[in-house]
Design an enzyme around this catalytic site. Structure first.
Site, PDB file in Angstrom:
ATOM      1  N   ALA A  35      15.242 134.506 101.098  1.00 32.06           N
ATOM      2  CA  ALA A  35      15.174 135.897 101.579  1.00 32.06           C
ATOM      3  C   ALA A  35      16.308 136.752 101.028  1.00 32.06           C
ATOM      4  CB  ALA A  35      15.185 135.930 103.104  1.00 32.06           C
ATOM      5  N   SER A 105      18.216 129.420 110.416  1.00 30.08           N
ATOM      6  CA  SER A 105      18.210 129.457 111.894  1.00 30.08           C
ATOM      7  C   SER A 105      16.862 129.953 112.418  1.00 30.08           C
ATOM      8  CB  SER A 105      19.361 130.308 112.431  1.00 30.08           C
ATOM      9  OG  SER A 105      19.547 131.515 111.745  1.00 30.08           O
TER      10      SER A 105
END
EC number: 2.7.1.25
Length: 205
Positions: A35, A105
């Site tokens: 990302a 996460s």
């Protein structure tokens, strides 16, 4: 554990922060692999460092070379990986640093557990919301190819879910705009909430 007490040191977080001339904070960058979390966090750290801030970047790959080298990628190990990182980040913030953490996460529960360790003003969740299609096209480590072929199991975004934040302080899609503009958005936010004071803001103009 009842005999283990927290020892209060004569130098506290406020004193360390005052010495450094900054407000300590943790910026938690979350998002899919590819990302742009580490790239964005690294560029922000460079800008802050050059403006005189005391910073440290905790990176998902780097901590597995030492702090978390004994952990694998089971659900339990990934939870423990983030628990350790959260505790280290807490110590660094207590030392008066501006800490940046770049980790996939994937679950809200994990991220909320880390958030709960900090005062509201000292935890900033940055959702790097770059779409899966873009992340898979980038695939800088070749992980998506391996995940699609079944070589990697429980891979976030392919065979394991990613739970996007519901109320991140900032959301940045790195497929839109350039890196400098994205870093500027982060700096503007930090200035607005007084993590960056007026004097140091001039150095970041």
């Amino acid at each position: 554990m009842t005999n283990i007490l927290w020892h209060q040191h004569p130098v506290d977080q406020a004193a360390r922060a005052e010495q450094k001339g900054q407000n300590p904070v943790l910026l938690w960058f979350t998002g899919l692999s590819g990302a742009g979390k580490s790239t964005l966090a690294g560029a922000l750290e460079r800008a802050l460092f050059e403006a005189g801030f005391h910073t440290y970047l905790l990176d998902g790959d780097n901590v597995r070379h030492g702090l978390c080298k004994d952990l694998g990628f089971t659900v339990e190990d990934r939870d423990e990986n983030l628990r350790r990182v959260g505790e280290v980040a807490k110590l660094m913030v207590d030392a008066g640093l501006v800490v940046l953490s770049a980790f996939i996460s994937p679950t809200r529960e994990e991220r909320d557990s880390i958030r709960a360790r900090f005062p509201t003003s000292q935890f900033i969740e940055v959702h790097v919301s770059t779409p899966l299609s873009v992340c898979e096209q980038r695939d800088p480590k070749g992980l998506y190819v391996k995940a699609r072929s079944g070589e990697i199991s429980n891979f976030t975004g392919i065979s394991s879910p990613y739970e996007a934040p519901l109320a991140a302080e900032l959301t940045i899609d790195t497929s839109k705009g350039d890196l400098a503009t994205q870093v500027r958005a982060l700096i503007d936010y930090l200035t607005a909430i007084n993590v960056i004071n007026a004097d140091k803001a001039k150095a970041l103009a």
